[in-house]
Write a protein that holds these residues in place. Structure first.
Motif, PDB file in Angstrom:
ATOM      1  N   GLN A  42       0.808  -1.220   0.000  1.00  0.00           N
ATOM      2  CA  GLN A  42       0.000   0.000   0.000  1.00  0.00           C
ATOM      3  C   GLN A  42       0.847   1.278   0.000  1.00  0.00           C
ATOM      4  OE1 GLN A  42      -3.311  -0.237  -0.416  1.00  0.00           O
ATOM      5  NE2 GLN A  42      -2.866  -2.424  -0.523  1.00  0.00           N
ATOM      6  N   MET A  43       2.119   1.155   0.356  1.00  0.00           N
ATOM      7  CA  MET A  43       2.996   2.322   0.433  1.00  0.00           C
ATOM      8  C   MET A  43       3.225   2.952  -0.931  1.00  0.00           C
ATOM      9  SD  MET A  43       6.347   1.636   2.694  1.00  0.00           S
ATOM     10  CE  MET A  43       6.091   1.243   4.397  1.00  0.00           C
ATOM     11  N   GLU A  44       3.473   4.253  -0.920  1.00  0.00           N
ATOM     12  CA  GLU A  44       3.891   4.948  -2.138  1.00  0.00           C
ATOM     13  C   GLU A  44       5.211   5.645  -1.843  1.00  0.00           C
ATOM     14  OE1 GLU A  44       0.967   7.445  -3.968  1.00  0.00           O
ATOM     15  OE2 GLU A  44      -0.190   5.698  -4.607  1.00  0.00           O
ATOM     16  N   ILE A  45       6.248   5.228  -2.549  1.00  0.00           N
ATOM     17  CA  ILE A  45       7.582   5.788  -2.362  1.00  0.00           C
ATOM     18  C   ILE A  45       7.977   6.479  -3.655  1.00  0.00           C
ATOM     19  CG2 ILE A  45      10.002   5.234  -1.912  1.00  0.00           C
ATOM     20  CD1 ILE A  45       8.939   2.842  -0.242  1.00  0.00           C
ATOM     21  N   GLU A  46       8.366   7.733  -3.533  1.00  0.00           N
ATOM     22  CA  GLU A  46       8.628   8.555  -4.708  1.00  0.00           C
ATOM     23  C   GLU A  46      10.123   8.733  -4.941  1.00  0.00           C
ATOM     24  OE1 GLU A  46       8.054  13.157  -5.190  1.00  0.00           O
ATOM     25  OE2 GLU A  46       6.116  12.151  -5.469  1.00  0.00           O
ATOM     26  N   GLY A  47      10.516   8.508  -6.169  1.00  0.00           N
ATOM     27  CA  GLY A  47      11.856   8.838  -6.616  1.00  0.00           C
ATOM     28  C   GLY A  47      11.732   9.971  -7.611  1.00  0.00           C
ATOM     29  N   GLU A  48      12.772  10.787  -7.702  1.00  0.00           N
ATOM     30  CA  GLU A  48      12.697  11.898  -8.648  1.00  0.00           C
ATOM     31  C   GLU A  48      14.049  12.178  -9.276  1.00  0.00           C
ATOM     32  OE1 GLU A  48      11.254  15.237  -6.317  1.00  0.00           O
ATOM     33  OE2 GLU A  48      13.294  15.909  -6.016  1.00  0.00           O
ATOM     34  N   SER A  49      13.997  12.975 -10.325  1.00  0.00           N
ATOM     35  CA  SER A  49      15.229  13.418 -10.977  1.00  0.00           C
ATOM     36  C   SER A  49      14.976  14.788 -11.583  1.00  0.00           C
ATOM     37  CB  SER A  49      15.651  12.420 -12.060  1.00  0.00           C
ATOM     38  OG  SER A  49      14.690  12.385 -13.095  1.00  0.00           O
ATOM     39  N   GLY A  50      16.073  15.440 -11.927  1.00  0.00           N
ATOM     40  CA  GLY A  50      15.975  16.763 -12.544  1.00  0.00           C
ATOM     41  C   GLY A  50      15.286  17.772 -11.648  1.00  0.00           C
ATOM     42  N   GLY A  51      15.487  17.647 -10.341  1.00  0.00           N
ATOM     43  CA  GLY A  51      14.867  18.594  -9.416  1.00  0.00           C
ATOM     44  C   GLY A  51      13.347  18.508  -9.434  1.00  0.00           C
ATOM     45  N   GLY A  52      12.824  17.302  -9.692  1.00  0.00           N
ATOM     46  CA  GLY A  52      11.381  17.114  -9.693  1.00  0.00           C
ATOM     47  C   GLY A  52      10.749  17.133 -11.075  1.00  0.00           C
ATOM     48  N   LEU A  53      11.574  17.235 -12.124  1.00  0.00           N
ATOM     49  CA  LEU A  53      11.023  17.231 -13.488  1.00  0.00           C
ATOM     50  C   LEU A  53      10.352  15.890 -13.796  1.00  0.00           C
ATOM     51  CD1 LEU A  53      13.808  19.016 -15.601  1.00  0.00           C
ATOM     52  CD2 LEU A  53      11.618  19.944 -14.817  1.00  0.00           C
ATOM     53  N   VAL A  54      10.934  14.811 -13.257  1.00  0.00           N
ATOM     54  CA  VAL A  54      10.356  13.478 -13.432  1.00  0.00           C
ATOM     55  C   VAL A  54      10.236  12.844 -12.057  1.00  0.00           C
ATOM     56  CG1 VAL A  54      10.711  11.158 -14.385  1.00  0.00           C
ATOM     57  CG2 VAL A  54      11.297  13.160 -15.752  1.00  0.00           C
TER      58      VAL A  54
END
Length: 116
Positions: A42-54
């Motif tokens: 049920q967890m949602e774990i967020e990864g990002e790149s480009g300072g949040g662009l993706v």
């Protein structure tokens, strides 16, 4: 040939209590692991790149949930966009792996099995 009185199977009463306590603890860990698996799903774990662009969102057990791509990232062209998505996926994977490992360590901390 029969065993002498009181010899049993080589376990004293104290060892039997230790073993029973270990089995009880192992059962608690198994039940906790089942709850943890449900929680990780049920967890949602967020990864990002480009300072949040993706942004890439995965569950706690690394199941992909969604990808968010900003218009600014789209404007970067397919090659750079591909790199941004890959970096965001790696970030999400690393975070989810770390979360899973930490939660399993919490679950199994203090588990001592006699004789092992």
């Amino acid at each position: 040939m029969t065993a002498g009185k009181g010899q049993g199977f080589g376990f004293g009463l104290g060892k039997m209590k230790e073993l029973a306590a270990a089995f009880q603890k192992a059962q608690q860990v198994q039940e906790g692991a089942k709850r943890l698996q449900e929680e990780l799903e049920q967890m949602e774990i967020e990864g990002e790149s480009g300072g949040g662009l993706v942004k890439v969102v995965v569950s706690g057990n690394q199941e992909p949930k969604r990808v968010e791509i900003s218009p600014e990232a789209m404007a970067q062209g397919s090659e750079l966009l591909s790199d941004l998505v890959t970096v965001a996926m790696k970030d999400a994977y690393t975070k989810s792996t770390t979360t899973m490992r930490e939660r399993m360590e919490e679950l199994t901390s203090g588990l001592e099995l006699p004789g092992l």
